[in-house]
Design an enzyme around this catalytic site. Structure first.
Site, PDB file in Angstrom:
ATOM      1  N   ASP A  51      23.185   2.978 -30.259  1.00 47.21           N
ATOM      2  CA  ASP A  51      24.054   1.905 -30.738  1.00 47.21           C
ATOM      3  C   ASP A  51      24.573   1.039 -29.597  1.00 47.21           C
ATOM      4  OD1 ASP A  51      23.733   2.483 -33.383  1.00 47.21           O
ATOM      5  OD2 ASP A  51      25.663   3.500 -33.631  1.00 47.21           O
ATOM      6  N   ASP A 152      50.564   0.876 -26.523  1.00 49.52           N
ATOM      7  CA  ASP A 152      49.439   0.844 -25.586  1.00 49.52           C
ATOM      8  C   ASP A 152      48.473  -0.304 -25.862  1.00 49.52           C
ATOM      9  OD1 ASP A 152      50.442   3.020 -24.281  1.00 49.52           O
ATOM     10  OD2 ASP A 152      49.038   4.471 -25.145  1.00 49.52           O
ATOM     11  N   LYS A 167      37.916   3.883 -36.067  1.00 48.83           N
ATOM     12  CA  LYS A 167      38.000   5.142 -36.818  1.00 48.83           C
ATOM     13  C   LYS A 167      38.672   6.238 -36.000  1.00 48.83           C
ATOM     14  CE  LYS A 167      35.155   8.436 -39.434  1.00 48.83           C
ATOM     15  NZ  LYS A 167      35.688   9.628 -38.759  1.00 48.83           N
TER      16      LYS A 167
END
Length: 266
Positions: A51, A152, A167
């Site tokens: 990927d 953050d 995710k």
């Protein structure tokens, strides 16, 4: 596919991958395709790897609107962007010959940092503090001040990118047939002074998101576009929306997005 015959292979340059690339070049030539040395001369761009290689292939070739992208996995399994496996070339050739392929259209993000030219992302754009200190972002939706974030950083993902970095911070997995993008927090600080929604939220392709950095000495954030970093100093604001551009990819008819999600995570 019959009108598209010029193929550019994008890959790493290690010896093993180059051997695989050479084998595939000879194979597709045997079936009537022409391999080219420059992506500008291609109307099919094929990544050879995983990927990450597919994301690089799309980025390095300029998010071409006039060609098809395909991913061939060289690992032991298929992935979210790679529908074909190097060791199963018979399936690839059979799919082409018997028209068992479909063209899938993936939405991409357009990101403008201050007055710089737009950048594009197939998976996600991320912005994080680059020092050991939280930073503050004003979050605006269509110019409306929605919240003030301290933490953050944030991840803004496409539907296909929802299964990646997004995710991992408990963002939702989104069907890529929905023209939208998702905003997810990274370690937000919620107190009497700073208050955020505390969960991911999804915006339609008609919405515009603006992140304004409050200047407190942390104005050189770490920004990521898919799997590349973006280095810009003294950032004031970031404008994000779903682009009119799309990435057209080739997939097998029996390999839907949700079949990939199940194969990868369940």
């Amino acid at each position: 596919m019959s009108e598209r015959t010029h193929i550019f292979f994008y890959s790493k340059h290690d010896e093993d991958t180059l051997k695989k690339k050479s084998f595939l070049s000879e194979l597709v030539t045997h079936y009537g395709f022409t391999t080219v040395e420059e992506p500008k001369d291609a109307n099919i761009i094929i990544s050879l790897g995983g990927d990450g290689t597919f994301l690089q292939a799309v980025r390095k070739t300029g998010f071409r609107q006039d060609c098809l992208y395909a991913g061939i996995s060289t690992s032991g399994s298929l992935s979210m962007y790679c529908d074909f496996h190097f060791h199963d070339t018979e399936t690839m050739i059979k799919a082409v010959q018997q028209a068992e392929l479909e063209v899938r259209r993936y939405p991409i993000l357009q990101v403008i940092v201050d007055d710089n030219p737009p950048f594009y992302c197939l998976n996600e754009f991320s912005i994080r503090s680059n020092i050991i200190k939280t930073f503050v972002l004003d979050v605006l939706i269509d110019g409306f001040h929605f919240e003030t974030f301290r933490g953050d950083g944030m991840i803004i993902s496409t539907p296909t990118g929802s299964t990646a970095y997004n995710k991992s911070v408990n963002g939702a997995v989104v069907d890529p047939l929905l023209p939208c993008f998702q905003v997810s927090e990274l370690a937000s600080v919620n107190s009497n002074k700073y208050r955020t929604l505390g969960s991911s939220f999804i915006l339609s392709n008609q919405r515009h998101l603006t992140l304004r950095l409050q200047q407190d000495g942390n104005d050189f954030p770490t920004m990521g576009m898919d799997n590349e970093s973006l280095s810009i100093q003294h950032v004031d604001s970031v404008h994000i929306e779903l682009s009119d551009r799309i990435v057209k990819t080739v997939k097998l008819k029996n390999n839907s997005f949700w079949e990939k999600v199940k194969r990868t995570y369940l």
